[in-house]
Design a protein around this motif. Structure first.
Motif, mmCIF file in Angstrom:
data_model
loop_
_atom_site.group_PDB
_atom_site.id
_atom_site.type_symbol
_atom_site.label_atom_id
_atom_site.label_comp_id
_atom_site.label_asym_id
_atom_site.label_seq_id
_atom_site.Cartn_x
_atom_site.Cartn_y
_atom_site.Cartn_z
ATOM 1 N N ILE A 11 0.842 -1.207 0.000
ATOM 2 C CA ILE A 11 0.000 0.000 0.000
ATOM 3 C C ILE A 11 0.873 1.252 0.000
ATOM 4 O O ILE A 11 0.604 2.221 -0.714
ATOM 5 C CB ILE A 11 -0.952 -0.003 1.211
ATOM 6 C CG1 ILE A 11 -2.014 -1.083 1.025
ATOM 7 C CG2 ILE A 11 -1.607 1.365 1.397
ATOM 8 C CD1 ILE A 11 -2.922 -1.260 2.229
ATOM 9 N N ILE A 14 2.247 1.859 -3.426
ATOM 10 C CA ILE A 14 1.215 2.401 -4.315
ATOM 11 C C ILE A 14 0.966 3.875 -4.006
ATOM 12 O O ILE A 14 0.861 4.712 -4.905
ATOM 13 C CB ILE A 14 -0.090 1.593 -4.181
ATOM 14 C CG1 ILE A 14 0.126 0.171 -4.716
ATOM 15 C CG2 ILE A 14 -1.234 2.276 -4.930
ATOM 16 C CD1 ILE A 14 -1.042 -0.758 -4.457
ATOM 17 N N LEU A 53 -8.494 3.675 -8.556
ATOM 18 C CA LEU A 53 -7.303 2.929 -8.119
ATOM 19 C C LEU A 53 -7.004 3.223 -6.649
ATOM 20 O O LEU A 53 -6.632 2.320 -5.892
ATOM 21 C CB LEU A 53 -6.103 3.335 -8.978
ATOM 22 C CG LEU A 53 -6.111 2.887 -10.442
ATOM 23 C CD1 LEU A 53 -4.916 3.469 -11.187
ATOM 24 C CD2 LEU A 53 -6.100 1.365 -10.541
ATOM 25 N N SER A 57 -7.126 0.040 -4.102
ATOM 26 C CA SER A 57 -5.809 -0.334 -3.591
ATOM 27 C C SER A 57 -5.756 -0.376 -2.072
ATOM 28 O O SER A 57 -4.796 -0.895 -1.498
ATOM 29 C CB SER A 57 -4.750 0.647 -4.102
ATOM 30 O OG SER A 57 -4.941 1.924 -3.518
ATOM 31 N N SER A 59 -5.615 2.390 -0.325
ATOM 32 C CA SER A 59 -4.881 3.579 0.124
ATOM 33 C C SER A 59 -5.800 4.579 0.810
ATOM 34 O O SER A 59 -5.379 5.325 1.689
ATOM 35 C CB SER A 59 -4.194 4.252 -1.073
ATOM 36 O OG SER A 59 -3.304 3.363 -1.702
#
Length: 426
Positions: A11, A14, A53, A57, A59
């Motif tokens: 994470i 990313i 995304l 993800s 995040s």
């Protein structure tokens, strides 16, 4: 190394590239309405892709379905889809495209929720942006840019009843969206100037507020004039009734003097009378006729111009007759029917509720409180201005609405979470 640690490392990797890119795209969407439609479109498109995304993800610190306006937005998109699918065919590509703009509210909110420090950058950008737009509007109004590149004066038109002067349009295609976007900057800077001690001593913020006022005045947009007046009265009243009374008095005297001593502004103000606007009355009657023809799902989202020849053939042949409903509420009623109008009102109520929750919070710092009050002022101004134009459909006026309301929503959600966690810490 266990699985949880591996997940956290992935994470972070990313986030290293995703968060900065999403931030750039979001701020591109913020600046686009003021400087370039191309920047706006690219910013919105990248925000949607990167925002998804960001969400999948892991995040983001908040799921989209936890954002208060999530379901109202989906309901409205569904209602728009029904209106298009059930209506006779018409050019609907742009209408479908607007659904993507609505979805941008979700990544906007999740980014500001994760990175609350980005709010300060918005405030910092607002002042120089307002000063630049105020100077540009003044130069356009006075006719100083006649020989300048088309980028600065492509859409200028002579000011009504004012030979030698022009209607300011900024860098937009029309004076109305320019005025409506500057209204948001005006509310943000005014609230910061009054509520935030760090901004009260900075004269350039006061100058930026005045620049916004000049820009709005020189657009000659009567709907935004009225929206600015009423939304400012509301915002000042929420801040302090006594300050509101004195501020409104000073504001009224200054504006009153301008309209008394300046014939162009005086004549423009005089044209508020319904008898001076037969075309507006005509298009509103046509919109009601369209609604009666298909009351449940309407004629297809934003199909007013496409259906005009069917419902008013004589007016459709007149090149000077408006091709839009010039009222976002009647436009929704005519083009999406009862279903779409209820979904639209439901979304407006969802935003209203989140703003009320924000206003009631007493734990906000001065800057965040100023942003909440500014969002209330800007939102109310948007609702008033929408009585006179299609602001919910125009990307240049819809995007600032979504951007600033996402700021307010992130403030409310983070503050409420902090209040819930406070007892646990004790």
């Amino acid at each position: 190394m266990n699985l949880d640690k591996l997940d956290r490392m992935q994470i972070k990797k990313i986030e290293f590239w995703l968060v900065p890119l999403l931030t750039v795209s979001v701020f591109g969407a913020f600046l686009g309405p003021y400087i370039s439609v191309t920047v706006l479109v690219v910013g919105v498109a990248l925000t949607l892709v990167l925002g998804m995304l960001f969400q999948v993800s892991g995040s983001s610190l908040i799921s989209w379905h936890q954002i208060p306006a999530f379901w109202p937005i989906l309901f409205l998109i569904t209602a728009i889809g029904f209106s298009i699918a059930l209506a006779p065919p018409y050019p609907s590509a742009k209408s479908i495209e607007k659904c993507g703009y609505l979805l941008c509210f979700l990544p906007f909110t999740s980014l500001f929720y994760k990175n609350p420090d980005l709010k300060t950058k918005v405030v910092r950008i607002a002042a120089p942006l307002a000063l630049s737009l105020g100077l540009l509007a003044s130069a356009q109004f006075l006719g100083w840019l006649e020989g300048a590149p088309a980028f600065f004066n492509k859409h200028l038109k002579p000011a009504p009843h004012a030979p030698g002067y022009y209607i300011a349009t900024g860098l937009t295609f029309h004076h109305t969206p320019f005025a409506a976007t500057v209204l948001w900057l005006f509310q943000v800077l005014l609230a910061q100037r009054i509520l935030n001690p760090q901004a009260q001593s900075k004269g350039w913020i006061t100058s930026a507020v005045m620049a916004c006022g000049v820009a709005i005045l020189t657009t000659f947009s009567r709907g935004v004039w009225l929206a600015t007046l009423l939304s400012t009265v509301l915002a000042l009243s929420l801040i302090n009734w006594r300050k509101a009374a004195s501020g409104i008095l000073v504001f009224s005297v200054l504006i009153g003097l301008l309209f008394v001593i300046s014939p162009p502004f005086q004549r423009r103000l005089h044209s508020y009378q319904l008898s001076h606007n037969p075309d507006r009355l005509a298009v509103w009657n046509i919109a009601i006729h369209m609604f009666r023809d298909s009351p449940w799902t309407g004629q297809g989202y934003h199909s007013f111009g496409s259906r005009l020849a069917e419902f008013a053939p004589d007016h459709a042949k007149d090149p000077g007759f408006p091709k839009e409903a010039h009222n976002m509420y009647l436009d929704f009623l005519a083009t999406t029917g009862i279903l779409g109008s209820l979904a639209f009102l439901n979304l407006l109520f969802a935003w209203t509720r989140i703003l009320i929750r924000g206003y009631r919070l007493r734990s906000l710092n001065p800057s965040d409180r100023a942003l909440i009050v500014a969002s209330i002022g800007g939102f109310s101004g948007f609702l008033v201005a929408g009585c006179f134009d299609r602001h919910f459909y125009m990307t240049q006026t819809l995007t600032p609405l979504l951007f600033f309301l996402s700021l307010a929503t992130s403030i409310v959600l983070r503050s409420e979470r902090a209040l819930q966690e406070a007892p646990k810490r004790l």
